[in-house]
Design a protein around this motif. Structure first.
Motif, PDB file in Angstrom:
ATOM      1  N   UNK A  24       0.648  -1.041   0.212  1.00 19.34           N
ATOM      2  CA  UNK A  24       0.053  -0.069   0.065  1.00 19.34           C
ATOM      3  C   UNK A  24       0.570   1.047   0.510  1.00 19.34           C
ATOM      4  N   UNK A  25       0.339   2.311  -1.012  1.00 21.35           N
ATOM      5  CA  UNK A  25       1.090   3.669  -0.980  1.00 21.35           C
ATOM      6  C   UNK A  25       0.414   4.675  -0.868  1.00 21.35           C
ATOM      7  N   UNK A  26       0.857   5.819  -0.418  1.00 19.94           N
ATOM      8  CA  UNK A  26      -0.134   7.019  -0.491  1.00 19.94           C
ATOM      9  C   UNK A  26      -0.769   7.267  -1.431  1.00 19.94           C
ATOM     10  N   UNK A  27      -1.785   8.450  -2.053  1.00 20.96           N
ATOM     11  CA  UNK A  27      -2.904   8.355  -2.467  1.00 20.96           C
ATOM     12  C   UNK A  27      -1.704   8.719  -3.693  1.00 20.96           C
ATOM     13  N   UNK A  28      -1.447   8.879  -3.673  1.00 20.43           N
ATOM     14  CA  UNK A  28      -0.142   9.702  -4.977  1.00 20.43           C
ATOM     15  C   UNK A  28       0.307   8.540  -6.014  1.00 20.43           C
ATOM     16  N   UNK A  29       0.642   7.664  -5.092  1.00 21.31           N
ATOM     17  CA  UNK A  29       1.194   6.057  -5.666  1.00 21.31           C
ATOM     18  C   UNK A  29       0.709   5.804  -7.056  1.00 21.31           C
ATOM     19  N   UNK A 154     -12.648   8.317  -7.097  1.00 19.63           N
ATOM     20  CA  UNK A 154     -12.142   7.640  -5.915  1.00 19.63           C
ATOM     21  C   UNK A 154     -10.832   8.790  -4.538  1.00 19.63           C
ATOM     22  N   UNK A 155     -10.529  10.121  -5.511  1.00 22.46           N
ATOM     23  CA  UNK A 155      -9.721  11.026  -4.471  1.00 22.46           C
ATOM     24  C   UNK A 155     -10.693  11.879  -3.502  1.00 22.46           C
ATOM     25  N   UNK A 156     -12.088  12.271  -3.994  1.00 20.66           N
ATOM     26  CA  UNK A 156     -13.192  13.127  -3.452  1.00 20.66           C
ATOM     27  C   UNK A 156     -13.528  11.381  -2.074  1.00 20.66           C
ATOM     28  N   UNK A 157     -13.416  10.396  -2.169  1.00 17.95           N
ATOM     29  CA  UNK A 157     -13.752   9.947  -0.902  1.00 17.95           C
ATOM     30  C   UNK A 157     -12.580   9.485  -0.462  1.00 17.95           C
ATOM     31  N   UNK A 158     -11.697   9.449  -1.024  1.00 16.17           N
ATOM     32  CA  UNK A 158     -10.266   9.562   0.204  1.00 16.17           C
ATOM     33  C   UNK A 158     -10.078  10.853   0.971  1.00 16.17           C
ATOM     34  N   UNK A 159      -9.389  11.815   0.411  1.00 21.60           N
ATOM     35  CA  UNK A 159     -10.519  12.785   0.979  1.00 21.60           C
ATOM     36  C   UNK A 159     -10.316  12.913   1.681  1.00 21.60           C
ATOM     37  N   UNK A 160     -12.194  12.975   2.687  1.00 25.79           N
ATOM     38  CA  UNK A 160     -13.069  12.773   3.295  1.00 25.79           C
ATOM     39  C   UNK A 160     -12.457  11.941   4.203  1.00 25.79           C
ATOM     40  N   UNK A 161     -11.996  10.399   4.235  1.00 30.80           N
ATOM     41  CA  UNK A 161     -11.408   9.572   5.093  1.00 30.80           C
ATOM     42  C   UNK A 161     -10.023  10.263   5.520  1.00 30.80           C
ATOM     43  N   UNK A 162      -9.034  10.409   4.627  1.00 37.47           N
ATOM     44  CA  UNK A 162      -7.836  11.238   5.944  1.00 37.47           C
ATOM     45  C   UNK A 162      -8.137  12.739   6.555  1.00 37.47           C
ATOM     46  N   UNK A 163      -9.207  12.919   6.182  1.00 36.13           N
ATOM     47  CA  UNK A 163      -9.549  14.276   6.841  1.00 36.13           C
ATOM     48  C   UNK A 163     -10.657  13.920   8.095  1.00 36.13           C
ATOM     49  N   UNK A 164     -11.402  13.081   7.990  1.00 37.57           N
ATOM     50  CA  UNK A 164     -11.789  12.557   9.523  1.00 37.57           C
ATOM     51  C   UNK A 164     -10.914  11.460  10.034  1.00 37.57           C
ATOM     52  N   UNK A 165      -9.859  10.797   9.694  1.00 30.17           N
ATOM     53  CA  UNK A 165      -9.146   9.933  10.833  1.00 30.17           C
ATOM     54  C   UNK A 165      -8.387  10.719  11.097  1.00 30.17           C
ATOM     55  N   UNK A 167      -5.278  10.811  10.519  1.00 29.20           N
ATOM     56  CA  UNK A 167      -4.100   9.567  11.658  1.00 29.20           C
ATOM     57  C   UNK A 167      -3.054   9.696  10.543  1.00 29.20           C
ATOM     58  N   UNK A 168      -1.741  10.751  10.851  1.00 30.47           N
ATOM     59  CA  UNK A 168      -0.812  10.109  10.040  1.00 30.47           C
ATOM     60  C   UNK A 168      -0.257   8.528   9.431  1.00 30.47           C
ATOM     61  N   UNK A 169      -0.862   7.763  10.798  1.00 26.37           N
ATOM     62  CA  UNK A 169      -0.058   5.802  10.704  1.00 26.37           C
ATOM     63  C   UNK A 169      -1.256   5.697   9.948  1.00 26.37           C
ATOM     64  N   UNK A 170      -1.959   5.942   8.736  1.00 26.61           N
ATOM     65  CA  UNK A 170      -3.185   5.309   7.856  1.00 26.61           C
ATOM     66  C   UNK A 170      -2.523   5.668   6.553  1.00 26.61           C
ATOM     67  N   UNK A 171      -2.602   5.034   5.413  1.00 21.31           N
ATOM     68  CA  UNK A 171      -2.003   4.760   4.197  1.00 21.31           C
ATOM     69  C   UNK A 171      -3.144   4.341   3.268  1.00 21.31           C
ATOM     70  N   UNK A 172      -3.146   5.197   2.338  1.00 19.57           N
ATOM     71  CA  UNK A 172      -4.071   4.778   0.938  1.00 19.57           C
ATOM     72  C   UNK A 172      -3.977   4.605  -0.239  1.00 19.57           C
ATOM     73  N   UNK A 173      -4.429   3.423  -0.759  1.00 20.81           N
ATOM     74  CA  UNK A 173      -3.939   3.167  -2.224  1.00 20.81           C
ATOM     75  C   UNK A 173      -5.877   3.627  -3.294  1.00 20.81           C
ATOM     76  N   UNK A 174      -4.982   4.420  -3.667  1.00 17.90           N
ATOM     77  CA  UNK A 174      -6.525   4.785  -4.547  1.00 17.90           C
ATOM     78  C   UNK A 174      -6.078   5.159  -6.057  1.00 17.90           C
ATOM     79  N   UNK A 175      -7.683   3.909  -6.604  1.00 13.53           N
ATOM     80  CA  UNK A 175      -7.014   3.891  -8.138  1.00 13.53           C
ATOM     81  C   UNK A 175      -8.686   3.944  -8.347  1.00 13.53           C
TER      82      UNK A 175
END
Length: 207
Positions: A24-29, A154-165, A167-175
């Protein structure tokens, strides 16, 4: 907001648990990923005669390592707008695009944010630190447009997840997979509606 009555439909199927490591990588991977829906599935059970002498192990033989069967539970609300899948390893939420966005749009609605908040609660409950956010469309319009729109959503949903969580320990994979990997028949509007979706999945870690 009016709450849609929910009818719990639980379908239990056995699926072979494949050992796989997903980086898993950051959202921009932009590294490639194994797409959803490609997991091996269990075949129909073979009828076994327990009295068959050929089933006896030859002298000195040992049994192979046991295989773990993963039980999948699927719960879908009555409207079909939201589906949750639970296995021994993962939790997956699938939200139809109509409850998240306007037509041909990647701007989230107020209702969408409330639904995403439910997913945030589950991510925190599972103590998950790796989250996948995959966007999909139907097969109407060009494939290139579907690829872009599904990624934007997917980016829009990830942005809300990241904001609400938060948590810098959470990484995202966005496709954004566009029209690939439909879960229903694109020949009907009902099927296309199911295919226009965003899926959020993460490992089950609460034991």
């Amino acid at each position: 907001m009016t709450t849609t009555p929910r009818l719990t439909l639980t379908l239990t199927t056995a699926v072979l648990l494949a050992a796989a490591n997903l980086s898993l990588a950051r959202a921009d991977d932009t590294s490639p990923s194994d797409p959803p829906g490609t997991e091996p599935s269990a075949t129909a059970p073979v009828k076994v005669d327990p009295t068959d002498p050929d089933l006896k192990l030859p002298e000195g033989a040992t049994l192979a390592e046991p295989k773990v069967l993963d039980i999948k539970s699927v719960v879908e609300d009555q409207s079909g707008d939201e589906r949750r899948e639970d296995t021994n390893a993962d939790v997956t939420f699938a939200l139809q695009a109509e409850v998240l966005f306007g037509k041909d749009s990647a701007k989230l609605s107020g209702e969408a944010k409330a639904r995403i908040a439910t997913i945030v609660d589950e991510i925190q409950k599972q103590h998950a630190t790796r989250v996948r956010v995959f966007g999909f469309t139907d097969d109407l319009g060009s494939s290139a447009h579907g690829d872009v729109l599904s990624r934007q959503r997917a980016n829009a949903v990830q942005a809300v997840l990241d904001q609400d969580l938060n948590d810098p320990n959470v990484t995202f994979e966005v496709r954004g997979y566009g029209e690939q990997y439909p879960i229903a028949d694109n020949a009907t509007e009902a099927g296309r509606k199911k295919n226009r979706r965003v899926e959020v999945s993460f490992p089950r870690t609460d034991g």
